[in-house]
Design a protein around this motif. Structure first.
Motif: not given
Length: 148
Positions: A64-93
């Motif tokens: 573009r010829r002018d600044p662009a304000k952008v919104v990006l979406f993503d998601r982390l994997p989510v363990p199934a409800d019946n899975v209790k011993d799996v943890v997902v954490n953001v390490v760096e961002e």
């Protein structure tokens, strides 16, 4: 605003929910690359919990010829409800993420987050984040975390 849009609804088969796909609203602002290398490593002979780190690298490019304000979406994997011993954490961002649990259409999506960035004319914005999935030693991720 009546601008270029690439939206699609993918009807699911087999009893799932339809999926809305939005690829952007401006043809001059786009994701140039998205890579997710997943390094593997072997640790000793004694079973210990596994930690699989996914490093996501994206490049957002604007012609573009002018600044662009952008919104990006993503998601982390989510363990199934019946899975209790799996943890997902953001390490760096970089830049920092904002946890929303919402998608681009404000639908509830567990693990969803967003970035709000401004991309200057003719520039490329790097977005990097990594997350770790910690799971018991004898457990495998669907899609693979083990070498055959």
């Amino acid at each position: 605003d009546g601008a270029f849009k690439v939206n699609a609804r993918l009807d699911s088969r087999g009893g799932g929910k339809p999926l809305d796909v939005n690829l952007g609203v401006d043809p001059d602002v786009r994701i140039f690359s998205r890579t997710v290398p997943v390094p593997t490593r072997e640790e000793g002979l004694v079973p210990t919990p596994s930690r699989v780190v996914h490093k996501v690298k994206m490049e957002l490019r604007s012609t573009r010829r002018d600044p662009a304000k952008v919104v990006l979406f993503d998601r982390l994997p989510v363990p199934a409800d019946n899975v209790k011993d799996v943890v997902v954490n953001v390490v760096e961002e970089k830049p920092p993420i904002k946890r929303t649990n919402k998608d681009a259409h404000c639908n509830d999506v567990i693990g969803a987050f967003e970035w709000r960035v401004t991309v200057m004319p003719g520039d490329t914005q790097a977005i990097d984040f990594s997350y770790a999935i910690e799971l018991p030693a004898k457990t495998e991720l669907e899609g693979g975390n083990r070498r055959d």
